[in-house]
Scaffold this active site. Sequence first.
Site, PDB file in Angstrom:
ATOM      1  N   ASN A 140      -2.633   2.033 -13.883  1.00 27.11           N
ATOM      2  CA  ASN A 140      -1.905   1.034 -13.020  1.00 27.11           C
ATOM      3  C   ASN A 140      -0.451   1.702 -13.166  1.00 27.11           C
ATOM      4  OD1 ASN A 140      -1.009  -1.173 -12.103  1.00 27.11           O
ATOM      5  ND2 ASN A 140      -0.117  -1.938 -14.101  1.00 27.11           N
TER       6      ASN A 140
ATOM      7  N   GLY B 182       0.710  -1.566  -0.016  1.00 28.36           N
ATOM      8  CA  GLY B 182       0.174   0.105  -0.150  1.00 28.36           C
ATOM      9  C   GLY B 182       0.799   1.593   0.147  1.00 28.36           C
TER      10      GLY B 182
ATOM     11  N   HIS C 155       3.681   0.516 -12.994  1.00 34.93           N
ATOM     12  CA  HIS C 155       4.504  -0.972 -13.123  1.00 34.93           C
ATOM     13  C   HIS C 155       5.728  -0.330 -12.852  1.00 34.93           C
ATOM     14  CE1 HIS C 155       5.555  -4.775 -14.765  1.00 34.93           C
ATOM     15  NE2 HIS C 155       6.514  -4.093 -15.464  1.00 34.93           N
TER      16      HIS C 155
HETATM   17  C1  GRF Z   1       4.602  -1.511  -6.964  1.00 37.06           C
HETATM   18  O1  GRF Z   1       5.878  -1.688  -7.138  1.00 37.06           O
HETATM   19  C2  GRF Z   1       3.941  -1.180  -8.218  1.00 37.06           C
HETATM   20  O2  GRF Z   1       4.673  -0.712  -9.258  1.00 37.06           O
HETATM   21  C3  GRF Z   1       3.446  -2.708  -8.558  1.00 37.06           C
HETATM   22  O3  GRF Z   1       3.051  -3.362  -7.260  1.00 37.06           O
HETATM   23  C4  GRF Z   1       3.880  -2.630  -6.451  1.00 37.06           C
HETATM   24  C5  GRF Z   1       2.974  -2.259  -5.155  1.00 37.06           C
HETATM   25  O4  GRF Z   1       3.530  -1.631  -4.082  1.00 37.06           O
HETATM   26  N1  GRF Z   1       2.407  -2.820  -9.260  1.00 37.06           N
HETATM   27  P1  GRF Z   1       2.910  -0.739  -2.964  1.00 37.06           P
HETATM   28  O5  GRF Z   1       1.551  -1.716  -2.626  1.00 37.06           O
HETATM   29  O6  GRF Z   1       1.863   0.267  -3.579  1.00 37.06           O
HETATM   30  O7  GRF Z   1       3.730  -0.475  -2.084  1.00 37.06           O
END
Ligand code: GRF
Length: 202
Positions: free
Chosen positions: A108, A16, A110
């Site tokens: 999204n 999160g 990535h």
């Molecule tokens: C992040 O590295 C994002 O790029 C990927 O999943 C991860 C989520 O991290 N899609 P967080 O839960 O927001 O800390």
Amino acid sequence: MKKDAVAIVVGPKGRGSNMLALAQAANDPDFPARIAVVISPLGDTAAAENARAMGLRLEVVPPEPLDTYGARLMAVLSDARVEWICLAGYTRLLPAEVLAAFPNRVLNIHPALLPKFGGKGMYGMRVHEAVLGSGDEESGCTVHLVNERYDDGAIVLQRRVPVVAGDTPEILAKRVLQQEHLAYAEALAKVIFEKTMSRDEG
Ligand code: GRF
């Protein structure tokens, strides 16, 4: 200022940190969005706890049973009058009915420079391992629009970081994550701004 209503959809690992970064950005009165709801598949992840601690509306929507998943998501999204969806650590494909209801309105993030190092199964440390294995001298993060294929929609923006000698996947992930937190809020503000401009012109 009218703020657009955003749903943040987190995944089962639910750290999160991007959710927090978006929620903090949205606290700025000049930021064009507010977090109307956080949707999580589980109620006991770090993301879910943080959402509660920040006073955000949290809705737990498990994917099972799968045949009603889309309808259950849609019920929450319409109840919260959501205009944009931000996926943050969500590793499934969104049900088709949700994508159809939010055309060009789902983002999204990535942790690599798409179109490289994306696609099904490319998440978490696998992404950073692949970047290091490729010999590329830079990595970064990508915020993109979501369609029915993994990591495939139009790119909204990218932020870059160098790959440094001696990097491990964990070290690189940390460097990229710092940029993710800036990139996501920037990208959301950008798509909202562009939408407002095209509406005003049309
Ligand atoms: C992040 O590295 C994002 O790029 C990927 O999943 C991860 C989520 O991290 N899609 P967080 O839960 O927001 O800390």
